[in-house]
Structures are given as C-alpha cells and as structure tokens.
Write a protein that holds these residues in place. Structure first.
Motif, PDB file in Angstrom:
ATOM      1  N   LYS A  54       0.844  -1.184   0.000  1.00  0.00           N
ATOM      2  CA  LYS A  54       0.000   0.000   0.000  1.00  0.00           C
ATOM      3  C   LYS A  54       0.885   1.241   0.000  1.00  0.00           C
ATOM      4  O   LYS A  54       1.943   1.279   0.635  1.00  0.00           O
ATOM      5  N   LYS A  58      -0.626   7.439   3.503  1.00  0.00           N
ATOM      6  CA  LYS A  58      -1.822   6.975   4.212  1.00  0.00           C
ATOM      7  C   LYS A  58      -2.749   8.125   4.574  1.00  0.00           C
ATOM      8  O   LYS A  58      -3.761   7.925   5.245  1.00  0.00           O
ATOM      9  N   VAL A  62      -4.604   6.244   0.532  1.00  0.00           N
ATOM     10  CA  VAL A  62      -5.091   4.949   1.011  1.00  0.00           C
ATOM     11  C   VAL A  62      -5.392   5.040   2.502  1.00  0.00           C
ATOM     12  O   VAL A  62      -5.064   6.019   3.168  1.00  0.00           O
ATOM     13  N   TYR A 118       1.401  -7.037   3.662  1.00  0.00           N
ATOM     14  CA  TYR A 118       0.562  -6.838   2.481  1.00  0.00           C
ATOM     15  C   TYR A 118       0.501  -8.122   1.651  1.00  0.00           C
ATOM     16  O   TYR A 118      -0.576  -8.558   1.231  1.00  0.00           O
ATOM     17  N   TRP A 280      -3.367  -0.282  -4.955  1.00  0.00           N
ATOM     18  CA  TRP A 280      -2.406   0.031  -3.885  1.00  0.00           C
ATOM     19  C   TRP A 280      -2.017   1.504  -3.874  1.00  0.00           C
ATOM     20  O   TRP A 280      -1.358   1.965  -2.949  1.00  0.00           O
TER      21      TRP A 280
END
Length: 382
Positions: A54, A58, A62, A118, A280
C-alpha cells in the motif's frame, strides 16, 4: 485464448499517430508462447509484476497497510480471466503475481515488515475467496531461496536485502541504459511518467524526504525525479529477472501501454471506462448505482462513508439512504463484479431473521438504483 486475454486488456494509441482502434498490437507476439504451452497440455502461464504494497501516503490516498476491497476486485478479475480461458481450453490459465514491493522498499521508504504483511494479506484474500487460478511469487521465490523451505516472516525479512543486492548485481540496469530505453520505447517512458505522478503525492510522507525536509518546491521535485529514476532502474532490473526465469510466460502489465510487447490489464472496471489507478495507490469508492471508482481517499471523505470489514478499512461507500435498512443486523456487501448482497450481519441470524414490509420496499428501491449490477438478498427467513 488470445481473444479472451484481449477482452481483458485496454491500450493506448501508438505515439507515432498511426491509426489504432484499440486492438492489442502485441497479440501476434504471444501466439508462439501460447501454442508452445498448449502443446504441453498445461495451464497457460501468465505473469504480472504488481501488488507491491500500500502507498506510503496513508493521508491522502489509502487508508491502511493491508489489502482492501480494491485488491479483492483486482484479484477476482484476474481469476475470472483464467476461468474464461478454461471454458475454451480445459487446462485453463494461471496468473503468477510477481509481487515486487521488496524491490522498491528502500527507495520509497516503506518498511519490509509492511510489504510482508501486504503480501500475506493477498494470500489470505485469495484463499478466502477461492481464487485458485492465482499464485503469488515473491522475489526470493523467483531467485530460488525458498526452494524446499516454508517462507515465514522471519525468513522473508532475513532475505529482503540479500534479494535486492542480487537483483542489482546480476540483473541491474544502469541509469544510462534506462534513460536510453525511455527515449526509444514509449511504454517505458509512460511508466516513468506514472512513477513521477504518484511519487509527487507520496514522498512528502516518506522517510526519503525527512533529511531535506522538502515537501514542495524545486528541491522536492528534484528528489521526486531522482527516486523515479531509481524506481525505473529497479523496475527494469526486475523485468530482466522475470525475462530470465520466466521466458515463456505471457507478460501482463498494470501500467497503461500501447500493448506492443505486453498486455495492459485494468485491474478494476470503472463506470467511466478510463484506465483505473492501481488499488495500492488508491482507495475504492462504491456508488449507490453499484459502480466503482479508484479514488484518492481525501477526495471522497465528505461524500462517502468509510466502511470497515473485520476492523480494517475496506472501501468508501457513497452516502445515501438507499443503504440504510434501519437495522444494525442487516449489512449491504459489495461483491465482484458489481453485485451487492444484502444479508444478516451475524451467522446466528441466517435463516432466522426476516425482512419487514418497509425493508422489502427499501430493497426494491436499492435494486432500482443499483444499475451496474444485481442486488441479491440472502440468508433471510422470508
């Protein structure tokens, strides 16, 4: 078989301006590879370098470290492509996902521990949803370090830097080589430009920029380009590794391309028809009509609700009363390809709970709005 693959692909017109009606230009290139595998009566082997980790961003892009509904849709689509091949060629096909996050971890500032988590999430997701046509290959698998061994977290972490060093030493491309490739090959240049686009948003949240403290301006742009070139060097080195170890596989790609030497496969089908962001590097937004969009999380926080599954952020759902059955024991669950399942939220309610007259009206209204696919109610007593 090639026709099935082509249906799942999407390509850009050639850069020379020649006519192009969307057909897969590289289709004839792979005919020999397909025929040689068919002669052995084996499953058609497809390889896709993808699913690294990912994004380090953040905040804007995501919502976590683990795979979410975006990855689930992507894996399901790849698996269905193999199922469609099996309908006309019984041995079917297998997509070998060459997960390449480890190759880039130190360049973009992502911990190897996150990359391991992940990858394990992808393996568990495939098992949970019965996606038997997919095989995850990590770098140490390809290099032969895991032959006869069970790859656990401890072994993975102990081999991570060893694998990076071996790829550079044995398959490494020089910066000069990569820059020349970008001059000669439009697809390579497209990949480089794609790296720059996502790095411009990501590196401000990465340890890579911590030393300079630059998150904008000329110094930041300089860092972005430097990291993009390093990523291209690693990416082309990884490609060379795959060409050496998997020469007869059909090469798939998640990057938009002209399709001259590979098949570009959109992992998620969007209502707009445009090539999606990779899951991702984005979050998944579900519309009340059942359509999907790959979005940056910051762009939908006001218009969508973040839905979690088993305590982990999973997808964004368009805010609407259509989803609300006025009952916490009823859940609306999106499923591949564009289906929504309405069901009791707890196992002990299956076959016991009933829908009221008003809830049945809600169900009918949701079905009417949900034009991208069916709405199915399951597990209710009536």
């Amino acid at each position: 078989i090639l026709d099935v693959l082509e249906r799942y692909g999407q390509h850009l017109p050639p850069s020379d301006g020649s006519e192009h009606d969307g057909e897969w230009l590289g289709k004839p290139l792979f005919k020999g590879k397909i025929l040689s595998q068919m002669e052995k009566h084996q499953a058609i082997r497809l390889i896709l370098p993808a699913f690294p980790w990912k994004s380090v961003n953040k905040f804007d892009k995501v919502t976590g470290v683990l795979p979410d509904f975006g990855e689930q849709l992507a894996l399901c689509r790849l698996n269905q492509m193999c199922e469609d091949i099996k309908k006309i060629y019984p041995p079917g096909a297998i997509v070998y996902i060459a997960t390449d996050g480890l190759v880039f971890d130190d360049v973009v500032g992502i911990p190897d521990e996150d990359t391991w988590a992940y990858g394990e999430g992808l393996v568990n997701m495939a098992k949970t949803h019965g996606l038997k046509n997919l095989t995850l290959m990590r770098v140490m698998d390809i290099l032969g370090y895991t032959a006869g061994r069970t790859l656990d977290k401890e072994l993975y972490l102990s081999l991570s830097q060893v694998c990076r060093e071996e790829i550079i030493a044995s398959y490494g491309r020089s910066e000069e080589e990569v820059r020349q490739m970008m001059k000669e090959d439009p697809d390579t240049l497209l990949t480089y430009c794609g790296f720059i686009r996502f790095l411009e948003g990501d590196l401000k949240y990465s340890p890579v920029t911590a030393a300079t403290k630059a998150i904008s301006g000329q110094q930041y742009r300089k860092t972005v380009k430097k990291v993009a070139i390093q990523m291209m060097i690693r990416a082309e080195s990884f490609t060379k590794l795959l060409q050496t170890h998997c020469p007869d596989y059909v090469r798939l790609s998640i990057h938009p391309s002209t399709g001259t030497v590979k098949l570009s496969v959109p992992l998620i089908t969007q209502a707009s028809g445009s090539f999606p962001r990779s899951p991702w590097h984005s979050s998944l937004a579900v519309g009340v009509d059942g359509s999907y969009q790959t979005v940056h999380a910051k762009d939908v926080r006001e218009t969508h609700d973040l839905v979690s599954t088993n305590g982990s952020p999973c997808y964004f759902r368009e805010k609407s009363e259509q989803w609300d059955f006025g009952d916490d024991d009823i859940v609306c669950e999106p499923r591949y390809p564009n289906q929504t399942v309405v069901r009791p939220v707890r196992m002990e309610l299956l076959g016991v709970k009933s829908l009221s007259a008003s809830q049945l009206k809600k169900l009918a209204a949701l079905k009417a709005a949900h034009t991208a696919g069916p709405v199915v109610a399951i597990g209710f007593a009536s």
